[in-house]
Each structure stands twice: as C-alpha cells, then as structure tokens.
Design a protein around this motif. Structure first.
Motif, PDB file in Angstrom:
ATOM      1  N   TYR A 234       0.839  -1.209   0.000  1.00 29.28           N
ATOM      2  CA  TYR A 234       0.000   0.000   0.000  1.00 29.28           C
ATOM      3  C   TYR A 234       0.872   1.256   0.000  1.00 29.28           C
ATOM      4  CZ  TYR A 234      -3.169   3.537   2.017  1.00 29.28           C
ATOM      5  OH  TYR A 234      -3.890   4.673   2.278  1.00 29.28           O
ATOM      6  N   PHE A 242      -5.941  -3.393  -6.370  1.00 24.04           N
ATOM      7  CA  PHE A 242      -7.256  -3.993  -6.222  1.00 24.04           C
ATOM      8  C   PHE A 242      -7.098  -5.451  -5.782  1.00 24.04           C
ATOM      9  CE2 PHE A 242      -7.702  -0.427  -9.053  1.00 24.04           C
ATOM     10  CZ  PHE A 242      -8.928   0.141  -8.708  1.00 24.04           C
ATOM     11  N   SER A 243      -8.192  -6.142  -5.540  1.00 24.74           N
ATOM     12  CA  SER A 243      -8.099  -7.514  -5.038  1.00 24.74           C
ATOM     13  C   SER A 243      -9.237  -8.368  -5.581  1.00 24.74           C
ATOM     14  CB  SER A 243      -8.134  -7.534  -3.510  1.00 24.74           C
ATOM     15  OG  SER A 243      -8.089  -8.866  -3.024  1.00 24.74           O
ATOM     16  N   ASP A 246     -12.140 -10.206  -0.826  1.00 21.99           N
ATOM     17  CA  ASP A 246     -12.491  -9.096   0.059  1.00 21.99           C
ATOM     18  C   ASP A 246     -11.617  -9.022   1.303  1.00 21.99           C
ATOM     19  OD1 ASP A 246     -13.532 -11.291   1.440  1.00 21.99           O
ATOM     20  OD2 ASP A 246     -15.620 -10.576   1.403  1.00 21.99           O
ATOM     21  N   ILE A 249      -8.928  -6.126   1.355  1.00 24.60           N
ATOM     22  CA  ILE A 249      -9.381  -4.759   1.142  1.00 24.60           C
ATOM     23  C   ILE A 249      -9.643  -4.091   2.485  1.00 24.60           C
ATOM     24  CG2 ILE A 249     -11.255  -3.331   0.197  1.00 24.60           C
ATOM     25  CD1 ILE A 249     -11.577  -5.588  -1.935  1.00 24.60           C
ATOM     26  N   GLY A 254      -5.686  -3.202   0.063  1.00 28.94           N
ATOM     27  CA  GLY A 254      -6.207  -2.973  -1.269  1.00 28.94           C
ATOM     28  C   GLY A 254      -7.353  -1.979  -1.239  1.00 28.94           C
ATOM     29  N   GLY A 256     -10.106  -2.002  -3.371  1.00 28.16           N
ATOM     30  CA  GLY A 256     -11.428  -2.550  -3.630  1.00 28.16           C
ATOM     31  C   GLY A 256     -11.419  -3.534  -4.770  1.00 28.16           C
ATOM     32  N   THR A 259     -15.231  -8.963  -5.785  1.00 25.49           N
ATOM     33  CA  THR A 259     -14.500  -9.966  -5.014  1.00 25.49           C
ATOM     34  C   THR A 259     -15.295 -11.209  -4.655  1.00 25.49           C
ATOM     35  OG1 THR A 259     -15.140  -9.037  -2.869  1.00 25.49           O
ATOM     36  CG2 THR A 259     -13.194  -8.090  -3.934  1.00 25.49           C
ATOM     37  N   TYR A 297     -15.171  -1.797  -1.227  1.00 26.44           N
ATOM     38  CA  TYR A 297     -14.216  -0.702  -1.363  1.00 26.44           C
ATOM     39  C   TYR A 297     -13.826  -0.129  -0.005  1.00 26.44           C
ATOM     40  CZ  TYR A 297     -13.949  -0.451  -6.374  1.00 26.44           C
ATOM     41  OH  TYR A 297     -13.658  -0.753  -7.684  1.00 26.44           O
ATOM     42  N   SER A 298     -12.617   0.408   0.022  1.00 21.14           N
ATOM     43  CA  SER A 298     -12.102   1.139   1.174  1.00 21.14           C
ATOM     44  C   SER A 298     -12.100   2.623   0.832  1.00 21.14           C
ATOM     45  CB  SER A 298     -10.678   0.673   1.504  1.00 21.14           C
ATOM     46  OG  SER A 298     -10.014   1.625   2.313  1.00 21.14           O
TER      47      SER A 298
END
Length: 321
Positions: A234, A242-243, A246, A249, A254, A256, A259, A297-298
């Motif tokens: 990060y 991305f991933s 989940d 994230i 990650g 988002g 997932t 998403y984060s």
C-alpha cells in the motif's frame, strides 16, 4: 433435480442433531477462515455439534504438514463425524480421500483445483463449491472504474490455490487479454520478488490486482504476515492495488474490487452440507461454482489513490471504512 437442489440452498431445513467436523486449510485468525466460520455457524451451529480443526498450512512449512495431518486424522477418528466440511484446496488434497475411505461424506468449498489435481472431486460421497476468482468480471469492472486501464498486473503467491485458479482459467499462459486489457500474471512465494513487482509496477501497468499472498517467505524462509505485506505494498505502490478477495481490502490494504466472499462460500458450503445431513446423497447434490461476487471498497484507499466510483457502482458496493 439440479434446479430443485439449488432452490433448497435458500431454505435448507435441518434434521436432528448430528456431528459435523470442519477441517480448515488455514487457521481461525486468518480472516478468510474467520469469515466462513461465522457463516457455517449461522447455518449449522444451533442444531448440530460442529467442531473446527486447523491444518494451519499457511504458517506451517510443507515439511510440517504430515504431522499436522496425522493429528487431524486422529481427531476425526475420535469425533466420528456424520459429515466433514473441507475449507480450501489444502484441506481437500490432504484429507478428502482419507475421509471418503472411511465412508464419511465430504462437502468442500474454496477449492480451486480440478479433478486432475483432486481426483476425489469425482467421488460419489463428495460435493461442494468450486471457488473461482472472478477474473473477467474484475477486469471488466476496473475498466469502468479507471480512466487508464490498458495493462494490469495480476500478483499472487505461488500457492496450490493460486496455481489451480490461474491454470483453470488461463492454462499455462501468464499473459492474456481480457475485455481489451493486457494482463501479466506473476506468482511468487518470495517476499523480495513480490514487493519489487509492486514497487516497479507503475512503469508498465495501470493497476495491480492481488490474489492471495499468504504463503510468502523472506530470504531466510521466515513466514511473512499477509497484513504486513499488503501494508508495505500500500505504501510503496504508485498505482492502485485492487483484489480478487475481500479479505485484502481495507485501511492501508487494497482499495477494492469485484471480489469473492469467504462468508458466501462458507454459507453455500454449509447449506449443501445441510442437504446431505437431511439424507440427500452427495452425488445428487450438484457441485457449484462461486455463486456471487460483490463490490467492496475502502474509502481511505480511494482517497489514497484518487479513485472515484460512479453513483451506480457506489450504490452496489460495501465499504469497509
């Protein structure tokens, strides 16, 4: 019959209390396992005696696996379960044949392999959920999210799980094209190689999509904690990460993606198990692929990499912070 069984997954009435053993490839502190444990308990925990056993193959070296397998087999012999639920490829490859040899029905989930790697998948006492990363759906999604979307790096550990997942979809190829985007696929268990790929990715790619990164070791063969590794990535990556899962994230992880959900995999597996516990033979319960992905998403990651979502995607997404 197949449609009827799939419909029953939504209700799965439970029979009189029976004994269930869940054999984890990994360990309860690993978020993937902890998420599916919650799901299994929600379906089976109130009516059945459920025991969880850990093979711990993320943290143990492969040379230590046989001793751990022997301990699990001993526990299974003592428990005498009516059914065994196996989470992920390692549990299946190490335990499935032994269990069916004891005439114990097996329900699996999180398995990326095929009958070539896992012949027991075709045994009449076996059914379950074939886990498949949403490669095409993920790329299609990122093409909608990112203004620059020509080249992506898919970065994974070189575990049995990831090799099976990649080989099942791409064969031997480690370069591919999906929905107009060029993909390079790198699988490695070496920390320095993995982090170097992250640090230099901006010179060739528009984004990184990570798979699992949980069998990675440093130059002295010390196990690298997955959370620490993704945290380093990060901070060192100039392009968004991305991933496919989940569990990778969140804050300083990650950003988002579309997932696979551990909770959903465990829920489906437990519902299949409840059908078998109700007397339906495993070979009459169809094996299914991962049923649904979800957008996760984060918000802090979106701010970190200056990513915005359309109102439609945002309304369909879950946010972890």
């Amino acid at each position: 019959m197949r449609l009827l069984i799939l419909a029953l997954l939504l209700v799965s009435p439970l029979c009189f209390s029976k004994t269930v053993v869940v054999i984890q490839s990994y360990h309860a502190e690993y978020k993937w396992d902890s998420d599916y444990i919650v799901a299994i308990k929600s379906v089976l925990g109130d009516k059945h005696d459920v025991t969880f056993l850990e093979l711990d193959t993320k943290r143990l070296t492969q040379s230590e696996w046989p001793q751990q397998v022997a301990l699990i087999k001993k526990s299974v012999a003592e428990i005498k379960p009516d059914i065994a639920i196996l989470g992920d490829d390692n549990a299946f490859s190490l335990m499935a044949q032994h269990l069916v040899d004891q005439e114990i029905p097996v329900v699996f989930f999180g398995v990326n392999g095929t009958p070539v790697q896992h012949p027991a998948l075709e045994h009449p006492l076996v059914t379950g959920v074939l886990e498949r990363p949403f490669f095409a759906q993920s790329v299609r999604h990122l093409r909608k999210v990112l203004p620059s979307n020509e080249r992506f790096l898919i970065l994974m550990d070189d575990s049995i799980t990831m090799r099976n997942a990649v080989n099942d979809y791409f064969g031997d190829a480690r370069q591919a094209k999906l929905h107009g985007s060029e993909l390079d696929i790198l699988l490695t268990n070496d920390k320095d190689t993995w982090l170097s790929a992250v640090e230099n990715a901006h010179t060739q790619y528009d984004a990184i999509i990570v798979g699992t990164h949980h069998t990675i070791r440093d130059s002295e063969s010390n196990y690298v904690l997955p959370d620490q590794l993704i945290n380093q990535a990060y901070h060192s990556s100039r392009i968004p990460i991305f991933s496919f899962w989940d569990i990778s994230i969140g804050p300083q992880q990650g950003v988002g993606g579309f997932t696979v959900s551990a909770y959903q995999e465990g829920l489906t597996g437990a519902r299949l198990a409840s059908l078998v516990l109700n007397g339906i033979k495993p070979d009459r319960v169809p094996q299914v692929k991962s049923l649904s992905g979800h957008y996760v998403y984060s918000r802090s990651g979106m701010k970190h990499w200056n990513i915005s979502l359309s109102s439609l995607i945002s309304s369909q997404s879950s946010f972890v912070d």
